[in-house]
Motif scaffolding. Structure first.
Motif, short mmCIF file in Angstrom:
data_model
loop_
_atom_site.label_atom_id
_atom_site.label_comp_id
_atom_site.label_asym_id
_atom_site.label_seq_id
_atom_site.Cartn_x
_atom_site.Cartn_y
_atom_site.Cartn_z
N GLY A 22 0.78 -1.23 0.00
CA GLY A 22 0.00 0.00 0.00
C GLY A 22 0.81 1.27 0.00
O GLY A 22 0.25 2.35 -0.19
N GLU A 23 2.14 1.18 0.21
CA GLU A 23 2.94 2.39 0.43
C GLU A 23 4.21 2.37 -0.41
O GLU A 23 4.73 1.31 -0.75
N GLY A 24 4.71 3.58 -0.66
CA GLY A 24 6.05 3.72 -1.21
C GLY A 24 6.22 3.22 -2.63
O GLY A 24 5.27 3.15 -3.43
N TYR A 25 7.44 2.85 -2.97
CA TYR A 25 7.83 2.52 -4.34
C TYR A 25 7.01 1.37 -4.91
O TYR A 25 6.67 1.37 -6.10
N TRP A 26 6.70 0.37 -4.10
CA TRP A 26 6.05 -0.85 -4.57
C TRP A 26 4.53 -0.79 -4.45
O TRP A 26 3.87 -1.83 -4.54
N THR A 27 3.96 0.40 -4.29
CA THR A 27 2.51 0.54 -4.16
C THR A 27 1.78 -0.17 -5.29
O THR A 27 2.12 -0.02 -6.47
N SER A 123 12.52 3.43 7.25
CA SER A 123 11.59 4.43 7.76
C SER A 123 12.12 4.88 9.13
O SER A 123 11.70 4.38 10.17
N PRO A 124 13.06 5.81 9.13
CA PRO A 124 13.77 6.17 10.36
C PRO A 124 12.91 6.99 11.31
O PRO A 124 12.11 7.83 10.89
N LYS A 125 13.09 6.74 12.59
CA LYS A 125 12.32 7.45 13.61
C LYS A 125 13.26 8.17 14.58
O LYS A 125 14.31 7.64 14.96
N LYS A 142 11.64 6.33 3.51
CA LYS A 142 10.25 6.73 3.70
C LYS A 142 10.11 7.33 5.10
O LYS A 142 10.26 6.63 6.10
N VAL A 143 9.85 8.63 5.16
CA VAL A 143 9.79 9.33 6.44
C VAL A 143 8.36 9.76 6.71
O VAL A 143 7.74 10.44 5.88
N TYR A 168 10.64 9.26 -0.04
CA TYR A 168 9.21 9.46 0.13
C TYR A 168 8.92 10.14 1.47
O TYR A 168 9.53 9.81 2.49
N LEU A 169 7.96 11.05 1.43
CA LEU A 169 7.38 11.62 2.65
C LEU A 169 5.97 11.08 2.77
O LEU A 169 5.20 11.11 1.81
N GLN A 170 5.64 10.59 3.95
CA GLN A 170 4.32 9.98 4.17
C GLN A 170 3.59 10.73 5.27
O GLN A 170 4.05 10.77 6.41
#
Length: 205
Positions: A22-27, A123-125, A142-143, A168-170
Motif C-alpha cells: 500500500g505504500e512507497g515505491y512498490w505501491t 523508515s527512520p524514527k 520513507k519518512v 518518500y514523505l508519508q
C-alpha cells in the motif's frame, strides 16, 4: 532440502497475509506480508501497537513461512513489524529465497541489519535513530511526517542514504496538517515523492 537447524528456527508472528503493497515505491504490487512481533521504537502514532510485545504472539518456523509465502505466488515478500531487525533474519530470508522469492524489508534501522534482502525500505524514527551501518544498503527512504520538525529529520536522513535511493514523505494518517506539510514540501523539493497509505483508502489489509 532444509537443514535440521533451519527447520527449528522460529519467529514470533503477528500475522501473515496476501494483499498488495500500500505504500512507497512498490505501491499496488502483489505482496505477501510477514509481520514480526517485537518493537522498542514505540512511535506514538503507530497503527500496529499490538506488535510491540513479542511474547504475546505465536512462533512459526521459517519452513512454514516459506511455504505459505510461495503458495500464493507473490511478486514480493515484505518482512515488516513491529521492528523486524530486533530478530536475526538470516534464517527467514534464506528460507524465502530458497523459493526464488523477492524479499523486501521495512525497518526503522534501529537494530543491526541481518539477512539478505533484495530491497530495503528505511523508515527512520527520531525516537530510536537508525544504526549508521544501515544507510549504505537503503533502496527507499520513507519518512512519516507529523509536524514541521519531521521535515528537518527527513532532510538529515536524505543526506545519509545513497543518492540513488527513492525518497518518500508519508503524512501521518490522522493529521490533515501533516498532509499539507508534505504536499507543500514536495512542491518545493522535487527529489521527494509523496507516499500515501493506499490500503487504508481502499479498506484492505
Amino acid at each position: 532440502m532444509p537443514s535440521i537447524e533451519q527447520t527449528i528456527v522460529t519467529y514470533p508472528i503477528v500475522e501473515s497475509f496476501h494483499s498488495v503493497q500500500g505504500e512507497g515505491y512498490w505501491t499496488g504490487t502483489n505482496a505477501f506480508f510477514i509481520r514480526l512481533a517485537g518493537c522498542d521504537v514505540h512511535c506514538p502514532w503507530c497503527d500496529t501497537k499490538l506488535s510491540w510485545k513479542a511474547s504475546r504472539h505465536p512462533q512459526q518456523s521459517v519452513i512454514e513461512l516459506g511455504k505459505l509465502a510461495a503458495s500464493v505466488n507473490p511478486a514480493i515478500v515484505v518482512v515488516t513489524g513491529g521492528e523486524p531487525l530486533m530478530h536475526d533474519l538470516t534464517a527467514l530470508t534464506e528460507a524465502l529465497r530458497a523459493h526464488s522469492l523477492q524479499v523486501n524489508l521495512e525497518t526503522s534501522g534501529a537494530h543491526p541489519l541481518s539477512g539478505q534482502f533484495d530491497w530495503i525500505t528505511l523508515s527512520p524514527k527520531t525516537f530510536l535513530p537508525p544504526k549508521p551501518s544501515i544507510y549504505p544498503h537503503v533502496n527507499e527512504l520513507k519518512v512519516v511526517i507529523a509536524n514541521p520538525k519531521d521535515l528537518e529529520w527527513a532532510t538529515l536522513q536524505q543526506s545519509l542514504v545513497p543518492e540513488s535511493a527513492f525518497k518518500y514523505l508519508q503524512p501521518e494518517w490522522n493529521s490533515r496538517q501533516s498532509q499539507k506539510l508534505v504536499f507543500d514540501y514536495v512542491l518545493q523539493h522535487p527529489e521527494w515523492r509523496i507516499s500515501l497509505q493506499t490500503h487504508k483508502f481502499l479498506g484492505i489489509q
